[in-house]
Design a protein around this motif. Structure first.
Motif, PDB file in Angstrom:
ATOM      1  N   GLY A   1       6.383  -1.329  -9.438  1.00 40.68           N
ATOM      2  CA  GLY A   1       5.110  -0.616  -9.371  1.00 40.68           C
ATOM      3  C   GLY A   1       5.286   0.852  -9.036  1.00 40.68           C
ATOM      4  N   ILE A   2       6.219   1.514  -9.724  1.00 41.72           N
ATOM      5  CA  ILE A   2       6.515   2.912  -9.422  1.00 41.72           C
ATOM      6  C   ILE A   2       5.345   3.808  -9.810  1.00 41.72           C
ATOM      7  N   HIS A   3       4.962   4.700  -8.900  1.00 38.91           N
ATOM      8  CA  HIS A   3       3.869   5.638  -9.171  1.00 38.91           C
ATOM      9  C   HIS A   3       4.338   6.820 -10.010  1.00 38.91           C
ATOM     10  N   GLN A   4       5.554   7.341  -9.740  1.00 37.13           N
ATOM     11  CA  GLN A   4       6.005   8.546 -10.442  1.00 37.13           C
ATOM     12  C   GLN A   4       7.535   8.601 -10.461  1.00 37.13           C
ATOM     13  N   PHE A   5       8.074   9.170 -11.543  1.00 35.92           N
ATOM     14  CA  PHE A   5       9.500   9.434 -11.663  1.00 35.92           C
ATOM     15  C   PHE A   5       9.747  10.931 -11.451  1.00 35.92           C
ATOM     16  N   LEU A   6      10.771  11.263 -10.674  1.00 34.35           N
ATOM     17  CA  LEU A   6      11.204  12.653 -10.517  1.00 34.35           C
ATOM     18  C   LEU A   6      12.636  12.743 -11.031  1.00 34.35           C
ATOM     19  N   THR A   7      12.857  13.656 -11.949  1.00 30.96           N
ATOM     20  CA  THR A   7      14.186  13.776 -12.543  1.00 30.96           C
ATOM     21  C   THR A   7      15.016  14.831 -11.820  1.00 30.96           C
TER      22      THR A   7
ATOM     23  N   ARG B   1     -17.061   5.956  -4.172  1.00 34.27           N
ATOM     24  CA  ARG B   1     -15.816   5.389  -4.700  1.00 34.27           C
ATOM     25  C   ARG B   1     -15.468   6.013  -6.048  1.00 34.27           C
ATOM     26  N   GLN B   2     -16.478   6.213  -6.878  1.00 36.28           N
ATOM     27  CA  GLN B   2     -16.233   6.827  -8.180  1.00 36.28           C
ATOM     28  C   GLN B   2     -15.694   8.242  -8.005  1.00 36.28           C
ATOM     29  N   ALA B   3     -16.271   8.980  -7.052  1.00 37.06           N
ATOM     30  CA  ALA B   3     -15.795  10.345  -6.801  1.00 37.06           C
ATOM     31  C   ALA B   3     -14.344  10.338  -6.334  1.00 37.06           C
ATOM     32  N   LEU B   4     -13.968   9.327  -5.526  1.00 38.86           N
ATOM     33  CA  LEU B   4     -12.588   9.232  -5.068  1.00 38.86           C
ATOM     34  C   LEU B   4     -11.638   9.009  -6.239  1.00 38.86           C
ATOM     35  N   ARG B   5     -12.045   8.111  -7.162  1.00 37.37           N
ATOM     36  CA  ARG B   5     -11.188   7.845  -8.314  1.00 37.37           C
ATOM     37  C   ARG B   5     -11.058   9.084  -9.190  1.00 37.37           C
ATOM     38  N   GLU B   6     -12.194   9.739  -9.436  1.00 37.24           N
ATOM     39  CA  GLU B   6     -12.199  10.893 -10.324  1.00 37.24           C
ATOM     40  C   GLU B   6     -11.487  12.090  -9.702  1.00 37.24           C
ATOM     41  N   GLY B   7     -11.478  12.145  -8.364  1.00 36.89           N
ATOM     42  CA  GLY B   7     -10.886  13.283  -7.693  1.00 36.89           C
ATOM     43  C   GLY B   7      -9.392  13.403  -7.892  1.00 36.89           C
ATOM     44  N   MET B   8      -8.762  12.370  -8.448  1.00 39.88           N
ATOM     45  CA  MET B   8      -7.327  12.433  -8.682  1.00 39.88           C
ATOM     46  C   MET B   8      -6.985  13.348  -9.848  1.00 39.88           C
TER      47      MET B   8
ATOM     48  N   GLN C   1      -1.985  11.706  -0.846  1.00 45.05           N
ATOM     49  CA  GLN C   1      -3.415  11.705  -1.159  1.00 45.05           C
ATOM     50  C   GLN C   1      -3.816  10.366  -1.772  1.00 45.05           C
ATOM     51  N   MET C   2      -2.972   9.834  -2.665  1.00 48.69           N
ATOM     52  CA  MET C   2      -3.258   8.528  -3.265  1.00 48.69           C
ATOM     53  C   MET C   2      -3.312   7.444  -2.197  1.00 48.69           C
ATOM     54  N   PHE C   3      -2.399   7.500  -1.236  1.00 51.50           N
ATOM     55  CA  PHE C   3      -2.408   6.530  -0.141  1.00 51.50           C
ATOM     56  C   PHE C   3      -3.716   6.618   0.638  1.00 51.50           C
ATOM     57  N   ALA C   4      -4.128   7.841   0.927  1.00 51.17           N
ATOM     58  CA  ALA C   4      -5.381   8.024   1.678  1.00 51.17           C
ATOM     59  C   ALA C   4      -6.584   7.541   0.878  1.00 51.17           C
TER      60      ALA C   4
ATOM     61  N   GLU D   1       0.814  -1.220   0.000  1.00 52.41           N
ATOM     62  CA  GLU D   1       0.000   0.000   0.000  1.00 52.41           C
ATOM     63  C   GLU D   1       0.847   1.269   0.000  1.00 52.41           C
ATOM     64  N   THR D   2       2.139   1.191   0.347  1.00 52.56           N
ATOM     65  CA  THR D   2       3.006   2.373   0.380  1.00 52.56           C
ATOM     66  C   THR D   2       3.268   2.865  -1.049  1.00 52.56           C
ATOM     67  N   VAL D   3       3.056   4.138  -1.305  1.00 54.24           N
ATOM     68  CA  VAL D   3       3.238   4.715  -2.640  1.00 54.24           C
ATOM     69  C   VAL D   3       4.723   4.921  -2.893  1.00 54.24           C
ATOM     70  N   ARG D   4       5.198   4.442  -4.059  1.00 54.67           N
ATOM     71  CA  ARG D   4       6.637   4.408  -4.337  1.00 54.67           C
ATOM     72  C   ARG D   4       6.995   5.378  -5.470  1.00 54.67           C
ATOM     73  N   LEU D   5       7.998   6.242  -5.239  1.00 55.60           N
ATOM     74  CA  LEU D   5       8.475   7.203  -6.224  1.00 55.60           C
ATOM     75  C   LEU D   5       9.982   7.081  -6.379  1.00 55.60           C
ATOM     76  N   ILE D   6      10.461   7.219  -7.611  1.00 59.44           N
ATOM     77  CA  ILE D   6      11.898   7.129  -7.912  1.00 59.44           C
ATOM     78  C   ILE D   6      12.439   8.517  -8.245  1.00 59.44           C
ATOM     79  N   VAL D   7      13.600   8.847  -7.681  1.00 59.27           N
ATOM     80  CA  VAL D   7      14.313  10.080  -8.016  1.00 59.27           C
ATOM     81  C   VAL D   7      15.566   9.682  -8.793  1.00 59.27           C
ATOM     82  N   THR D   8      15.700  10.164 -10.011  1.00 63.52           N
ATOM     83  CA  THR D   8      16.811   9.707 -10.845  1.00 63.52           C
ATOM     84  C   THR D   8      17.258  10.781 -11.812  1.00 63.52           C
TER      85      THR D   8
END
Length: 489
Positions: free
Chosen positions: A99-105, A152-159, A122-125, A76-83
Protein backbone atom coordinates in the motif's frame (compact mmCIF):
# COMPACT_ATOMS: atom_id res chain seq x y z
CA UNK A 1 -2.32 23.39 23.73
CA UNK A 2 0.25 23.47 20.92
CA UNK A 3 -0.01 20.86 18.17
CA UNK A 4 2.57 18.09 18.43
CA UNK A 5 5.33 17.87 15.83
CA UNK A 6 4.73 15.00 13.34
CA UNK A 7 7.04 12.01 13.80
CA UNK A 8 8.74 10.47 10.74
CA UNK A 9 10.71 7.22 10.72
CA UNK A 10 13.62 6.91 8.25
CA UNK A 11 14.81 3.37 7.41
CA UNK A 12 18.05 2.72 5.50
CA UNK A 13 21.01 0.41 6.08
CA UNK A 14 23.44 3.09 4.85
CA UNK A 15 24.27 5.58 7.66
CA UNK A 16 25.17 8.44 5.29
CA UNK A 17 21.76 8.15 3.57
CA UNK A 18 19.99 8.29 6.93
CA UNK A 19 22.04 11.32 7.91
CA UNK A 20 21.25 13.14 4.66
CA UNK A 21 17.51 12.48 4.94
CA UNK A 22 17.46 13.50 8.59
CA UNK A 23 19.26 16.75 7.80
CA UNK A 24 16.67 17.59 5.12
CA UNK A 25 13.67 16.99 7.42
CA UNK A 26 14.67 17.66 11.03
CA UNK A 27 13.78 21.38 10.98
CA UNK A 28 10.07 20.61 10.58
CA UNK A 29 9.65 17.07 11.93
CA UNK A 30 10.70 14.85 14.78
CA UNK A 31 12.95 12.27 13.14
CA UNK A 32 13.52 8.65 14.15
CA UNK A 33 16.06 6.49 12.31
CA UNK A 34 16.55 2.76 11.90
CA UNK A 35 19.30 0.88 10.11
CA UNK A 36 17.42 -2.42 9.84
CA UNK A 37 13.92 -3.88 9.70
CA UNK A 38 14.16 -5.10 13.30
CA UNK A 39 15.14 -1.66 14.59
CA UNK A 40 12.32 -0.10 12.59
CA UNK A 41 9.69 -2.41 14.13
CA UNK A 42 10.99 -1.62 17.62
CA UNK A 43 10.71 2.11 16.90
CA UNK A 44 7.14 1.69 15.66
CA UNK A 45 6.14 -0.22 18.79
CA UNK A 46 7.45 2.56 21.05
CA UNK A 47 6.45 5.70 19.08
CA UNK A 48 3.41 7.16 17.33
CA UNK A 49 4.78 7.46 13.78
CA UNK A 50 2.88 9.38 11.10
CA UNK A 51 5.01 8.53 8.05
CA UNK A 52 7.81 6.15 7.03
CA UNK A 53 10.51 6.67 4.38
CA UNK A 54 12.02 3.24 3.69
CA UNK A 55 14.84 2.21 1.36
CA UNK A 56 13.79 -0.64 -0.95
CA UNK A 57 17.09 -2.55 -1.11
CA UNK A 58 18.31 -3.63 2.33
CA UNK A 59 20.14 -6.79 3.38
CA UNK A 60 17.90 -9.57 4.66
CA UNK A 61 14.55 -7.94 4.01
CA UNK A 62 13.33 -5.61 1.25
CA UNK A 63 11.49 -2.37 1.92
CA UNK A 64 8.29 -3.78 0.41
CA UNK A 65 8.43 -6.83 2.72
CA UNK A 66 8.88 -4.62 5.76
CA UNK A 67 6.16 -2.15 4.81
CA UNK A 68 3.76 -5.01 4.10
CA UNK A 69 4.06 -5.97 7.77
CA UNK A 70 3.74 -2.32 8.78
CA UNK A 71 0.52 -2.10 6.76
CA UNK A 72 -0.92 -5.02 8.74
CA UNK A 73 0.09 -3.71 12.19
CA UNK A 74 -0.03 0.08 11.74
CA UNK A 75 -2.30 0.65 8.71
CA UNK A 76 -2.79 4.37 9.35
CA UNK A 77 0.96 5.14 9.01
CA UNK A 78 1.70 6.60 5.55
CA UNK A 79 4.32 4.52 3.72
CA UNK A 80 6.86 5.83 1.16
CA UNK A 81 9.60 3.93 -0.71
CA UNK A 82 13.01 5.40 -1.61
CA UNK A 83 14.62 3.49 -4.46
CA UNK A 84 17.01 3.77 -7.33
CA UNK A 85 14.99 1.24 -9.35
CA UNK A 86 11.57 1.94 -10.88
CA UNK A 87 10.68 -1.20 -12.82
CA UNK A 88 6.93 -1.71 -13.16
CA UNK A 89 6.87 -5.19 -11.58
CA UNK A 90 8.37 -4.02 -8.28
CA UNK A 91 6.13 -0.95 -8.26
CA UNK A 92 3.01 -3.07 -8.77
CA UNK A 93 4.11 -5.38 -5.98
CA UNK A 94 4.67 -2.43 -3.67
CA UNK A 95 1.26 -0.96 -4.45
CA UNK A 96 -0.57 -4.25 -4.04
CA UNK A 97 1.25 -5.71 -1.05
CA UNK A 98 2.46 -2.75 0.99
CA UNK A 99 0.00 0.00 0.00
CA UNK A 100 2.76 2.44 -0.90
CA UNK A 101 1.63 6.08 -1.06
CA UNK A 102 4.58 7.45 -3.07
CA UNK A 103 7.88 6.44 -4.69
CA UNK A 104 10.96 8.67 -4.38
CA UNK A 105 13.77 7.97 -6.80
CA UNK A 106 17.46 8.35 -6.04
CA UNK A 107 19.15 10.74 -6.13
CA UNK A 108 16.47 12.85 -4.44
CA UNK A 109 16.55 16.60 -3.86
CA UNK A 110 16.07 17.94 -0.29
CA UNK A 111 13.08 20.05 -1.38
CA UNK A 112 11.50 16.99 -3.01
CA UNK A 113 11.96 14.97 0.19
CA UNK A 114 10.56 17.80 2.31
CA UNK A 115 7.50 18.20 0.07
CA UNK A 116 6.83 14.44 0.23
CA UNK A 117 7.10 14.52 4.04
CA UNK A 118 4.67 17.43 4.29
CA UNK A 119 2.18 15.70 2.02
CA UNK A 120 2.47 12.39 3.89
CA UNK A 121 1.93 13.92 7.32
CA UNK A 122 -0.95 15.99 5.95
CA UNK A 123 -2.52 12.80 4.57
CA UNK A 124 -2.13 11.16 7.98
CA UNK A 125 -3.84 14.11 9.64
CA UNK A 126 -6.63 14.11 7.07
CA UNK A 127 -7.22 10.39 7.59
CA UNK A 128 -7.42 10.89 11.37
CA UNK A 129 -9.85 13.77 10.93
CA UNK A 130 -11.89 11.69 8.49
CA UNK A 131 -12.08 8.90 11.05
CA UNK A 132 -13.18 11.35 13.74
CA UNK A 133 -15.88 12.71 11.48
CA UNK A 134 -17.11 9.18 10.75
CA UNK A 135 -17.64 8.60 14.47
CA UNK A 136 -19.22 12.01 14.85
CA UNK A 137 -21.75 11.32 12.12
CA UNK A 138 -23.29 8.46 14.12
CA UNK A 139 -24.56 10.90 16.74
CA UNK A 140 -25.71 13.79 14.57
CA UNK A 141 -29.11 14.46 13.03
CA UNK A 142 -29.67 14.75 9.27
CA UNK A 143 -28.82 18.47 9.13
CA UNK A 144 -25.57 17.95 11.00
CA UNK A 145 -24.72 14.96 8.83
CA UNK A 146 -24.97 17.14 5.75
CA UNK A 147 -22.61 19.67 7.32
CA UNK A 148 -20.09 17.00 8.31
CA UNK A 149 -20.20 15.47 4.81
CA UNK A 150 -19.29 18.84 3.34
CA UNK A 151 -16.32 19.03 5.70
CA UNK A 152 -15.25 15.52 4.71
CA UNK A 153 -15.55 16.41 1.04
CA UNK A 154 -13.42 19.52 1.60
CA UNK A 155 -10.78 17.36 3.31
CA UNK A 156 -10.65 14.99 0.34
CA UNK A 157 -10.55 17.80 -2.20
CA UNK A 158 -7.94 19.72 -0.24
CA UNK A 159 -5.30 17.20 -1.26
CA UNK A 160 -5.23 18.81 -4.72
CA UNK A 161 -2.44 17.56 -6.96
CA UNK A 162 -1.50 14.79 -4.51
CA UNK A 163 -4.83 13.11 -5.31
CA UNK A 164 -3.66 12.55 -8.90
CA UNK A 165 -2.09 9.11 -8.61
CA UNK A 166 0.93 8.46 -10.82
CA UNK A 167 4.19 6.52 -10.87
CA UNK A 168 7.67 8.11 -10.84
CA UNK A 169 8.00 7.56 -14.60
CA UNK A 170 4.43 8.53 -15.50
CA UNK A 171 3.59 10.81 -18.42
CA UNK A 172 1.33 12.61 -15.94
CA UNK A 173 4.31 14.00 -14.03
CA UNK A 174 4.99 16.62 -16.72
CA UNK A 175 1.27 17.41 -16.86
CA UNK A 176 1.06 17.97 -13.10
CA UNK A 177 4.25 20.01 -13.16
CA UNK A 178 2.81 22.35 -15.80
CA UNK A 179 -0.55 22.52 -14.01
CA UNK A 180 1.16 23.52 -10.75
CA UNK A 181 2.83 26.44 -12.54
CA UNK A 182 -0.41 27.62 -14.13
CA UNK A 183 -2.35 27.15 -10.88
CA UNK A 184 -0.53 29.98 -9.14
CA UNK A 185 -1.16 32.44 -11.99
CA UNK A 186 -4.65 33.84 -12.47
CA UNK A 187 -4.97 33.04 -16.19
CA UNK A 188 -7.41 30.92 -18.24
CA UNK A 189 -6.23 27.39 -19.01
CA UNK A 190 -7.40 24.94 -21.70
CA UNK A 191 -7.18 21.22 -20.86
CA UNK A 192 -7.34 18.82 -23.81
CA UNK A 193 -7.53 15.03 -23.91
CA UNK A 194 -9.78 12.08 -24.59
CA UNK A 195 -13.01 11.66 -22.63
CA UNK A 196 -12.41 10.18 -19.19
CA UNK A 197 -8.69 10.97 -18.85
CA UNK A 198 -9.17 13.08 -15.70
CA UNK A 199 -9.37 16.66 -16.96
CA UNK A 200 -11.97 17.55 -14.33
CA UNK A 201 -9.78 16.21 -11.52
CA UNK A 202 -6.83 18.22 -12.84
CA UNK A 203 -8.96 21.39 -13.01
CA UNK A 204 -10.09 20.86 -9.41
CA UNK A 205 -6.48 20.31 -8.30
CA UNK A 206 -5.48 23.56 -10.02
CA UNK A 207 -8.22 25.37 -8.12
CA UNK A 208 -7.07 24.01 -4.76
CA UNK A 209 -3.47 24.79 -5.68
CA UNK A 210 -4.30 28.45 -6.39
CA UNK A 211 -4.88 31.56 -4.30
CA UNK A 212 -8.61 30.96 -4.83
CA UNK A 213 -8.56 27.65 -2.93
CA UNK A 214 -10.83 28.96 -0.16
CA UNK A 215 -13.43 30.09 -2.72
CA UNK A 216 -15.97 27.91 -4.57
CA UNK A 217 -15.24 25.56 -7.46
CA UNK A 218 -18.03 24.90 -9.96
CA UNK A 219 -18.17 22.78 -13.07
CA UNK A 220 -20.54 22.19 -15.97
CA UNK A 221 -20.34 20.03 -19.09
CA UNK A 222 -21.62 21.84 -22.18
CA UNK A 223 -21.72 18.65 -24.27
CA UNK A 224 -25.33 17.61 -24.69
CA UNK A 225 -26.81 20.86 -23.38
CA UNK A 226 -29.01 22.90 -25.67
CA UNK A 227 -27.97 26.49 -26.32
CA UNK A 228 -30.76 27.83 -24.09
CA UNK A 229 -30.02 25.48 -21.19
CA UNK A 230 -26.29 26.22 -21.39
CA UNK A 231 -26.96 30.00 -21.32
CA UNK A 232 -29.25 29.64 -18.29
CA UNK A 233 -26.81 27.35 -16.49
CA UNK A 234 -23.89 29.72 -17.06
CA UNK A 235 -25.48 33.18 -16.86
CA UNK A 236 -28.72 32.62 -14.98
CA UNK A 237 -32.22 33.81 -15.89
CA UNK A 238 -34.44 36.69 -14.85
CA UNK A 239 -37.85 36.13 -13.31
CA UNK A 240 -40.41 35.10 -15.91
CA UNK A 241 -38.06 33.15 -18.18
CA UNK A 242 -38.35 29.83 -16.34
CA UNK A 243 -41.58 28.01 -15.41
CA UNK A 244 -42.91 29.02 -12.01
CA UNK A 245 -41.80 32.61 -12.34
CA UNK A 246 -38.58 32.15 -10.38
CA UNK A 247 -35.19 33.73 -11.07
CA UNK A 248 -32.09 31.59 -11.54
CA UNK A 249 -28.55 32.46 -10.48
CA UNK A 250 -25.95 31.25 -13.01
CA UNK A 251 -22.56 29.67 -12.37
CA UNK A 252 -20.77 32.80 -13.59
CA UNK A 253 -22.20 34.60 -10.55
CA UNK A 254 -21.87 31.69 -8.12
CA UNK A 255 -18.20 31.20 -9.02
CA UNK A 256 -17.28 34.84 -8.42
CA UNK A 257 -13.77 34.96 -6.89
CA UNK A 258 -13.59 31.19 -7.38
CA UNK A 259 -13.07 28.85 -10.35
CA UNK A 260 -15.44 27.68 -13.08
CA UNK A 261 -14.55 24.58 -15.10
CA UNK A 262 -16.26 24.37 -18.50
CA UNK A 263 -16.05 20.82 -19.85
CA UNK A 264 -16.98 20.10 -23.46
CA UNK A 265 -16.08 23.61 -24.61
CA UNK A 266 -15.82 22.30 -28.19
CA UNK A 267 -19.59 21.65 -28.14
CA UNK A 268 -20.46 25.33 -27.55
CA UNK A 269 -22.56 26.94 -30.29
CA UNK A 270 -21.32 30.09 -32.09
CA UNK A 271 -23.65 32.26 -29.99
CA UNK A 272 -22.51 30.67 -26.73
CA UNK A 273 -18.88 30.98 -27.79
CA UNK A 274 -19.37 34.72 -28.18
CA UNK A 275 -20.83 35.00 -24.68
CA UNK A 276 -18.00 32.95 -23.19
CA UNK A 277 -15.47 35.17 -24.97
CA UNK A 278 -17.08 38.19 -23.34
CA UNK A 279 -16.92 36.44 -19.96
CA UNK A 280 -13.21 35.66 -20.39
CA UNK A 281 -12.15 39.04 -21.77
CA UNK A 282 -14.32 41.42 -19.75
CA UNK A 283 -15.57 39.35 -16.83
CA UNK A 284 -19.11 40.43 -17.74
CA UNK A 285 -22.34 38.68 -18.70
CA UNK A 286 -26.08 39.27 -19.02
CA UNK A 287 -28.65 36.87 -17.53
CA UNK A 288 -31.13 35.32 -19.97
CA UNK A 289 -34.15 37.62 -20.26
CA UNK A 290 -32.31 40.54 -18.68
CA UNK A 291 -30.82 43.80 -19.91
CA UNK A 292 -28.32 44.73 -17.24
CA UNK A 293 -24.63 43.79 -17.42
CA UNK A 294 -23.25 41.91 -14.45
CA UNK A 295 -19.59 41.33 -13.59
CA UNK A 296 -17.64 38.48 -12.07
CA UNK A 297 -14.00 37.83 -11.14
CA UNK A 298 -14.06 34.09 -11.66
CA UNK A 299 -11.17 32.13 -13.12
CA UNK A 300 -12.09 30.01 -16.14
CA UNK A 301 -10.60 26.59 -16.92
CA UNK A 302 -11.95 24.87 -20.03
CA UNK A 303 -11.81 21.24 -21.10
CA UNK A 304 -12.03 19.79 -24.61
CA UNK A 305 -12.08 16.18 -25.79
CA UNK A 306 -10.79 17.13 -29.25
CA UNK A 307 -8.04 19.33 -30.68
CA UNK A 308 -9.55 22.81 -30.65
CA UNK A 309 -6.94 24.08 -33.11
CA UNK A 310 -8.33 21.73 -35.73
CA UNK A 311 -11.84 23.05 -35.05
CA UNK A 312 -10.53 26.59 -35.47
CA UNK A 313 -9.01 25.65 -38.83
CA UNK A 314 -12.34 24.15 -39.90
CA UNK A 315 -14.22 27.28 -38.89
CA UNK A 316 -16.20 25.52 -36.15
CA UNK A 317 -14.59 27.33 -33.22
CA UNK A 318 -13.79 31.00 -32.80
CA UNK A 319 -10.06 31.67 -33.09
CA UNK A 320 -10.29 34.62 -30.68
CA UNK A 321 -11.97 32.44 -28.03
CA UNK A 322 -9.35 29.71 -28.48
CA UNK A 323 -6.50 32.16 -27.93
CA UNK A 324 -8.34 33.73 -24.97
CA UNK A 325 -8.75 30.32 -23.31
CA UNK A 326 -5.35 28.87 -24.21
CA UNK A 327 -3.14 31.27 -22.28
CA UNK A 328 -2.13 27.99 -20.75
CA UNK A 329 -2.79 24.77 -22.66
CA UNK A 330 -2.22 21.31 -21.20
CA UNK A 331 -2.69 18.00 -23.02
CA UNK A 332 -3.73 15.23 -20.60
CA UNK A 333 -2.50 11.80 -21.82
CA UNK A 334 -4.83 8.79 -22.13
CA UNK A 335 -4.37 5.72 -19.94
CA UNK A 336 -2.72 3.82 -22.79
CA UNK A 337 0.16 6.32 -22.56
CA UNK A 338 0.45 5.96 -18.77
CA UNK A 339 2.10 2.55 -18.35
CA UNK A 340 2.78 1.99 -14.66
CA UNK A 341 -0.13 4.16 -13.47
CA UNK A 342 -2.97 1.71 -14.05
CA UNK A 343 -2.07 -0.55 -11.11
CA UNK A 344 -2.05 2.42 -8.70
CA UNK A 345 -5.31 3.78 -10.10
CA UNK A 346 -7.00 0.37 -10.00
CA UNK A 347 -5.98 -0.16 -6.38
CA UNK A 348 -7.30 3.29 -5.40
CA UNK A 349 -10.58 2.75 -7.27
CA UNK A 350 -10.96 -0.66 -5.62
CA UNK A 351 -10.60 0.88 -2.16
CA UNK A 352 -13.27 3.46 -3.02
CA UNK A 353 -15.85 1.06 -4.43
CA UNK A 354 -15.19 -1.49 -1.68
CA UNK A 355 -15.90 1.18 0.95
CA UNK A 356 -18.99 2.36 -0.95
CA UNK A 357 -20.47 -1.13 -1.19
CA UNK A 358 -19.24 -2.35 2.20
CA UNK A 359 -17.37 -5.35 0.80
CA UNK A 360 -13.97 -6.11 2.40
CA UNK A 361 -11.21 -6.73 -0.11
CA UNK A 362 -7.41 -6.62 0.03
CA UNK A 363 -6.34 -5.98 -3.55
CA UNK A 364 -5.54 -7.64 -6.87
CA UNK A 365 -3.40 -10.64 -7.68
CA UNK A 366 -0.15 -9.97 -9.55
CA UNK A 367 -1.58 -11.63 -12.69
CA UNK A 368 -4.68 -9.42 -12.55
CA UNK A 369 -2.58 -6.26 -12.25
CA UNK A 370 -0.47 -7.38 -15.21
CA UNK A 371 -3.54 -7.81 -17.42
CA UNK A 372 -4.95 -4.45 -16.32
CA UNK A 373 -1.62 -2.71 -16.95
CA UNK A 374 -1.32 -4.05 -20.48
CA UNK A 375 -4.76 -3.14 -21.76
CA UNK A 376 -5.24 0.04 -23.83
CA UNK A 377 -8.34 1.33 -21.94
CA UNK A 378 -10.07 3.21 -24.78
CA UNK A 379 -12.64 4.40 -22.20
CA UNK A 380 -9.83 5.61 -19.91
CA UNK A 381 -10.62 6.11 -16.20
CA UNK A 382 -14.34 5.51 -16.61
CA UNK A 383 -13.75 2.13 -18.24
CA UNK A 384 -11.18 1.20 -15.59
CA UNK A 385 -13.60 2.19 -12.82
CA UNK A 386 -16.35 0.05 -14.37
CA UNK A 387 -14.01 -2.93 -14.67
CA UNK A 388 -12.82 -2.65 -11.06
CA UNK A 389 -16.42 -2.38 -9.82
CA UNK A 390 -17.46 -5.45 -11.82
CA UNK A 391 -14.50 -7.45 -10.46
CA UNK A 392 -15.46 -6.47 -6.90
CA UNK A 393 -19.07 -7.56 -7.45
CA UNK A 394 -18.14 -11.02 -8.73
CA UNK A 395 -15.10 -11.57 -6.52
CA UNK A 396 -15.53 -14.23 -3.82
CA UNK A 397 -12.12 -13.82 -2.17
CA UNK A 398 -10.35 -10.86 -0.60
CA UNK A 399 -7.77 -10.86 -3.41
CA UNK A 400 -9.29 -10.33 -6.85
CA UNK A 401 -7.75 -12.63 -9.45
CA UNK A 402 -7.31 -12.39 -13.21
CA UNK A 403 -10.19 -14.79 -13.83
CA UNK A 404 -12.61 -11.97 -12.90
CA UNK A 405 -11.41 -9.68 -15.70
CA UNK A 406 -13.60 -9.15 -18.77
CA UNK A 407 -12.82 -11.20 -21.85
CA UNK A 408 -11.62 -8.34 -24.12
CA UNK A 409 -8.94 -7.52 -21.54
CA UNK A 410 -7.96 -11.14 -20.98
CA UNK A 411 -7.60 -11.58 -24.72
CA UNK A 412 -4.92 -8.88 -24.79
CA UNK A 413 -1.91 -10.82 -23.43
CA UNK A 414 0.80 -9.03 -21.43
CA UNK A 415 3.63 -7.50 -23.42
CA UNK A 416 6.19 -4.71 -23.14
CA UNK A 417 4.39 -2.65 -25.75
CA UNK A 418 0.98 -2.90 -24.08
CA UNK A 419 -2.16 -4.66 -25.27
CA UNK A 420 -1.77 -7.10 -28.14
CA UNK A 421 -3.70 -5.99 -31.21
CA UNK A 422 -2.48 -8.73 -33.56
CA UNK A 423 -5.88 -10.38 -33.71
CA UNK A 424 -7.51 -7.16 -34.87
CA UNK A 425 -4.75 -6.81 -37.46
CA UNK A 426 -5.46 -10.33 -38.64
CA UNK A 427 -9.14 -9.53 -39.09
CA UNK A 428 -8.48 -6.38 -41.11
CA UNK A 429 -5.26 -7.40 -42.84
CA UNK A 430 -4.16 -9.93 -45.40
CA UNK A 431 -2.31 -13.24 -45.33
CA UNK A 432 -2.93 -16.98 -45.24
CA UNK A 433 -6.19 -18.04 -43.56
CA UNK A 434 -4.40 -20.59 -41.36
CA UNK A 435 -2.04 -18.00 -39.86
CA UNK A 436 -4.82 -15.51 -39.22
CA UNK A 437 -7.04 -18.14 -37.55
CA UNK A 438 -4.13 -19.27 -35.34
CA UNK A 439 -3.82 -15.75 -33.87
CA UNK A 440 -7.41 -15.94 -32.66
CA UNK A 441 -6.94 -19.49 -31.40
CA UNK A 442 -3.92 -18.49 -29.31
CA UNK A 443 -5.80 -15.63 -27.63
CA UNK A 444 -8.89 -17.77 -26.96
CA UNK A 445 -6.70 -20.39 -25.28
CA UNK A 446 -5.08 -17.84 -22.97
CA UNK A 447 -8.39 -16.16 -22.10
CA UNK A 448 -10.17 -19.45 -21.35
CA UNK A 449 -7.35 -20.75 -19.14
CA UNK A 450 -7.22 -17.49 -17.20
CA UNK A 451 -10.96 -17.54 -16.51
CA UNK A 452 -10.65 -21.11 -15.21
CA UNK A 453 -7.59 -20.22 -13.09
CA UNK A 454 -5.43 -22.41 -15.34
CA UNK A 455 -7.44 -25.53 -14.58
CA UNK A 456 -6.65 -27.37 -17.79
CA UNK A 457 -9.38 -29.97 -17.37
CA UNK A 458 -12.12 -27.34 -17.18
CA UNK A 459 -10.61 -25.31 -20.01
CA UNK A 460 -10.32 -28.36 -22.23
CA UNK A 461 -13.94 -29.32 -21.50
CA UNK A 462 -15.20 -25.85 -22.43
CA UNK A 463 -13.15 -25.79 -25.63
CA UNK A 464 -14.13 -29.34 -26.62
CA UNK A 465 -10.54 -30.61 -26.43
CA UNK A 466 -8.85 -33.47 -24.62
CA UNK A 467 -6.16 -32.58 -22.06
CA UNK A 468 -3.57 -34.00 -24.45
CA UNK A 469 -4.94 -31.88 -27.30
CA UNK A 470 -4.98 -28.77 -25.13
CA UNK A 471 -1.39 -29.37 -23.98
CA UNK A 472 -0.26 -29.78 -27.59
CA UNK A 473 -1.80 -26.44 -28.58
CA UNK A 474 -0.25 -24.69 -25.57
CA UNK A 475 3.18 -26.04 -26.49
CA UNK A 476 2.67 -25.07 -30.13
CA UNK A 477 1.82 -21.44 -29.34
CA UNK A 478 4.11 -21.07 -26.33
CA UNK A 479 1.24 -20.24 -23.98
CA UNK A 480 2.43 -20.74 -20.39
CA UNK A 481 1.13 -20.02 -16.90
CA UNK A 482 2.15 -16.50 -15.68
CA UNK A 483 3.87 -18.03 -12.63
CA UNK A 484 6.13 -20.06 -14.91
CA UNK A 485 7.10 -16.91 -16.81
CA UNK A 486 8.05 -15.18 -13.54
CA UNK A 487 10.28 -18.10 -12.49
CA UNK A 488 12.15 -17.96 -15.81
CA UNK A 489 12.75 -14.19 -15.62
Amino acid sequence: MAASIPVILLIDDEPHSLSAMKMALEDEFEILTAGSAEAALEALEENWVQAIFCDQRMPGRSGVDLLTEVRERWPETVRLIVTGYTDSQSMMAAINEAGIHQFLTKPWHPEQLLAAARNATQMFALARENERLSLEMRFLNATSQSRVEKRRQALREGMGFEAILRSPTSAMNDVVRAARHYASFDVPVLLTGDAGVGKQQLARAMHYGSLRSDKPFYEVNLAGLSDELAMIELFGAKRGVLPGGVARIGLAQKADRGTLYLAGIEAASPGLQLQILRLVREGSFTPVGGQETMTTTLRLIAGAASDVRILVGEGRFRADLYYALAVGEIAVPPLRARRGDVAMLAQSLLAEVAATHGKPVRGFSAAALEFLENYDWPGNLRELSNEVTRMLIFGEETTLGAELISRPILQAPPGDEGADRTAEDAMAGTGALKERVELFEMRILRETLTRHRWNKSRAAAELGLSRVGLRAKLDRYGVTHPAAQEEES
